[in-house]
Scaffold this active site. Structure first.
Site, PDB file in Angstrom:
ATOM      1  N   TYR A 143      67.776 -26.925   4.245  1.00 44.79           N
ATOM      2  CA  TYR A 143      68.720 -27.106   5.355  1.00 44.79           C
ATOM      3  C   TYR A 143      68.894 -28.563   5.778  1.00 44.79           C
ATOM      4  O   TYR A 143      69.594 -28.850   6.738  1.00 44.79           O
ATOM      5  CB  TYR A 143      68.271 -26.269   6.565  1.00 44.79           C
ATOM      6  CG  TYR A 143      68.389 -24.786   6.303  1.00 44.79           C
ATOM      7  CD1 TYR A 143      67.535 -24.162   5.390  1.00 44.79           C
ATOM      8  CD2 TYR A 143      69.345 -24.016   6.934  1.00 44.79           C
ATOM      9  CE1 TYR A 143      67.644 -22.814   5.120  1.00 44.79           C
ATOM     10  CE2 TYR A 143      69.459 -22.662   6.676  1.00 44.79           C
ATOM     11  CZ  TYR A 143      68.612 -22.066   5.762  1.00 44.79           C
ATOM     12  OH  TYR A 143      68.715 -20.728   5.496  1.00 44.79           O
ATOM     13  N   LYS A 200      58.031 -18.450  -3.282  1.00 43.01           N
ATOM     14  CA  LYS A 200      58.520 -18.082  -4.615  1.00 43.01           C
ATOM     15  C   LYS A 200      57.863 -19.059  -5.591  1.00 43.01           C
ATOM     16  O   LYS A 200      58.514 -19.697  -6.413  1.00 43.01           O
ATOM     17  CB  LYS A 200      60.058 -18.164  -4.619  1.00 43.01           C
ATOM     18  CG  LYS A 200      60.722 -17.633  -5.872  1.00 43.01           C
ATOM     19  CD  LYS A 200      60.537 -16.153  -6.101  1.00 43.01           C
ATOM     20  CE  LYS A 200      61.079 -15.748  -7.470  1.00 43.01           C
ATOM     21  NZ  LYS A 200      60.640 -14.399  -7.878  1.00 43.01           N
ATOM     22  N   ASP A 233      60.637 -11.941  -3.092  1.00 41.12           N
ATOM     23  CA  ASP A 233      61.359 -10.758  -3.593  1.00 41.12           C
ATOM     24  C   ASP A 233      60.546  -9.489  -3.355  1.00 41.12           C
ATOM     25  O   ASP A 233      61.068  -8.470  -2.881  1.00 41.12           O
ATOM     26  CB  ASP A 233      61.741 -10.926  -5.068  1.00 41.12           C
ATOM     27  CG  ASP A 233      60.643 -11.546  -5.924  1.00 41.12           C
ATOM     28  OD1 ASP A 233      59.615 -11.970  -5.365  1.00 41.12           O
ATOM     29  OD2 ASP A 233      60.804 -11.603  -7.152  1.00 41.12           O
ATOM     30  N   ASP A 261      66.936 -11.434   8.755  1.00 46.24           N
ATOM     31  CA  ASP A 261      68.112 -10.554   8.856  1.00 46.24           C
ATOM     32  C   ASP A 261      67.723  -9.155   8.377  1.00 46.24           C
ATOM     33  O   ASP A 261      68.099  -8.145   8.983  1.00 46.24           O
ATOM     34  CB  ASP A 261      69.278 -11.083   8.008  1.00 46.24           C
ATOM     35  CG  ASP A 261      70.294 -11.870   8.840  1.00 46.24           C
ATOM     36  OD1 ASP A 261      69.849 -12.543   9.798  1.00 46.24           O
ATOM     37  OD2 ASP A 261      71.500 -11.817   8.545  1.00 46.24           O
TER      38      ASP A 261
HETATM   39  P1  ATP Z   1      75.219 -17.045  11.289  1.00 44.36           P
HETATM   40  O1  ATP Z   1      75.377 -17.479   9.871  1.00 44.36           O
HETATM   41  O2  ATP Z   1      75.785 -17.971  12.300  1.00 44.36           O
HETATM   42  O3  ATP Z   1      73.842 -16.570  11.611  1.00 44.36           O
HETATM   43  P2  ATP Z   1      76.485 -14.638  10.397  1.00 44.36           P
HETATM   44  O4  ATP Z   1      77.869 -14.872   9.912  1.00 44.36           O
HETATM   45  O5  ATP Z   1      75.399 -14.460   9.413  1.00 44.36           O
HETATM   46  O6  ATP Z   1      76.118 -15.757  11.455  1.00 44.36           O
HETATM   47  P3  ATP Z   1      76.629 -12.990  12.696  1.00 44.36           P
HETATM   48  O7  ATP Z   1      77.633 -13.829  13.345  1.00 44.36           O
HETATM   49  O8  ATP Z   1      75.294 -12.985  13.291  1.00 44.36           O
HETATM   50  O9  ATP Z   1      76.487 -13.326  11.186  1.00 44.36           O
HETATM   51  O10 ATP Z   1      77.129 -11.491  12.651  1.00 44.36           O
HETATM   52  C1  ATP Z   1      77.412 -10.738  11.498  1.00 44.36           C
HETATM   53  C2  ATP Z   1      77.878  -9.378  11.966  1.00 44.36           C
HETATM   54  O11 ATP Z   1      76.770  -8.661  12.559  1.00 44.36           O
HETATM   55  C3  ATP Z   1      78.943  -9.432  13.043  1.00 44.36           C
HETATM   56  O12 ATP Z   1      80.223  -9.574  12.543  1.00 44.36           O
HETATM   57  C4  ATP Z   1      78.729  -8.128  13.770  1.00 44.36           C
HETATM   58  O13 ATP Z   1      79.335  -7.073  13.081  1.00 44.36           O
HETATM   59  C5  ATP Z   1      77.215  -7.944  13.698  1.00 44.36           C
HETATM   60  N1  ATP Z   1      76.561  -8.492  14.907  1.00 44.36           N
HETATM   61  C6  ATP Z   1      75.950  -9.678  15.046  1.00 44.36           C
HETATM   62  N2  ATP Z   1      75.486  -9.834  16.288  1.00 44.36           N
HETATM   63  C7  ATP Z   1      75.816  -8.729  16.965  1.00 44.36           C
HETATM   64  C8  ATP Z   1      75.622  -8.296  18.312  1.00 44.36           C
HETATM   65  N3  ATP Z   1      74.990  -9.038  19.229  1.00 44.36           N
HETATM   66  N4  ATP Z   1      76.094  -7.082  18.666  1.00 44.36           N
HETATM   67  C9  ATP Z   1      76.721  -6.304  17.780  1.00 44.36           C
HETATM   68  N5  ATP Z   1      76.943  -6.646  16.495  1.00 44.36           N
HETATM   69  C10 ATP Z   1      76.489  -7.852  16.085  1.00 44.36           C
END
Ligand code: ATP
Length: 363
Positions: A143, A200, A233, A261
């Protein structure tokens, strides 16, 4: 006029609040409302750092911004950054990664707790079965933006993305993990007893070798703690096969990003997960794990519980106990009563779900 300090009253904690973009602007006001309902003696100052400000005047972080946060505040509560109007995502990088890197918030603490069996997609898993924490190295790895592109846009294009691992950086997050294990209990009050390092190193031998050596050294200093290792993994598979086996997991920046995640999935989704970005003894930052979620932003449907739980983590970090206990119990009650947003089975909006937790806090 300034009031005299009253020794019988807890000192007021100064909190910088940066809601940011997208659903960050919806969930953070709910977290603030719940902190206020808890009776915690805090004072909030809100900052408008985010896409709107960047698009208005080109500012991502104002001059002296991070030094000001470190100097004038006890903690920072952040929402999320990312807006489709800012294609480069430059503001998110400069604010969020800037804060982590420049304030040296090297320990990203992500507790993984299942509040209710109904939220877990796995069969026969109870809340007591999902109670671990992921400690993600937060200032190095892939990062740092080290690397580059050569012959861009041609058939001979070359892109490199360097994985930076320093002895200091690796050692301190691993030591933090052992210290965390020693000083934290599980939700049922039993002591934490195992630190698992995830890497890894079978494929990434240089960086992995450093992590392996640092882990071996730190574990030798903590014979009372069981030291374990898993390749990333294998860990992903084990996390969905049997989450009971995990206690404290320590890993690098990218693997920590990815596995949390997955871990959020065990908790009921991204809307339920909280995190702290910590440098012991310095002003630290707390945020929900989720991002700005543009597809659902502005619709009053985002789950505010991850942000509210991040607020409770922040208060605990600041030395309070009664208020974060009350907040966590209030979220648990709201989840059980399904006084929640749709993603976890309720039918309330973001504001109404936050209001419900604030009411529970006051009970
Ligand atoms: P980042 O890379 O900034 O972490 P990301 O693109 O991986 O973001 P998020 O913005 O966290 O992903 O969200 C992905 C999806 O997860 C959203 O479009 C939504 O559907 C779901 N999501 C995330 N946070 C919430 C929340 N607080 N409540 C409900 N759904 C959520």
């Amino acid at each position: 006029m300034k009031q005299k300090n009253d020794a019988s009253k807890p000192a007021t904690k100064r909190i910088a609040v940066i809601p940011g973009d997208g659903i960050g602007k919806e969930v953070i006001p709910q977290a603030v409302r719940v902190i206020q309902a808890s009776g915690a003696t805090v004072e909030f100052t809100e900052f408008d750092w985010g896409a709107d400000r960047y698009l208005r005047d080109g500012t991502t972080v104002p001059p002296d911004g991070f030094a000001m946060l470190a100097r004038d505040f006890d903690a920072i509560l952040v929402g999320a950054f990312g807006d489709p109007r800012v294609k480069t995502n430059i503001h998110a990088k400069e604010i969020l990664l800037g804060m982590r890197f420049q304030m040296d918030l090297y320990a990203n603490v992500r507790p993984v707790r299942l509040l209710d069996a109904g939220l877990c997609p796995l069969k026969n898993v109870e809340p007591k079965d999902v109670d671990f924490v992921v400690l993600r190295e937060n200032t190095e790895g892939v990062y740092t933006d080290a690397g580059g592109v050569f012959k861009r846009g041609t058939p001979d294009e070359i892109a490199t993305q360097e994985d930076i691992n320093t002895r200091k950086g690796v050692e301190r997050i691993i030591r933090y993990a052992f210290e965390y294990c020693r000083s934290h209990e599980k939700l049922d009050g039993s002591p934490r007893s195992q630190v698992l390092m995830c890497d890894k190193s079978n494929a990434m031998t240089h960086a992995g070798g450093l992590w392996q050596r640092a882990f071996k050294e730190a574990s030798a200093e903590h014979p009372e703690i069981t030291a374990q290792h898993m390749y990333v993994d294998a860990l992903c598979m084990q996390m969905v096969r049997d989450p009971r086996q995990f206690d404290v997991i320590v890993t690098n920046n990218m693997f920590g990003d990815i596995i949390t995640d997955l871990a959020a999935g065990l908790q009921g989704g991204l809307g339920m997960a909280a995190s702290g970005n910590i440098h012991p003894g310095r002003t630290s930052m707390f945020e929900p794990v989720h991002g700005s979620a543009p597809p659902i932003a502005g619709k009053n449907i985002a789950n505010p519980f991850g942000a509210i739980l991040a607020a409770a983590m922040m208060l605990r970090h600041l030395g309070l106990t009664r208020e974060p206990d009350k907040i966590e119990a209030a979220v648990l009650e709201a989840v059980r009563q399904k006084k929640s947003t749709q993603d976890i089975g309720g039918n309330l909006g973001t504001r109404e779900a936050g209001e419900g937790v604030a009411e529970n806090v006051c009970l």
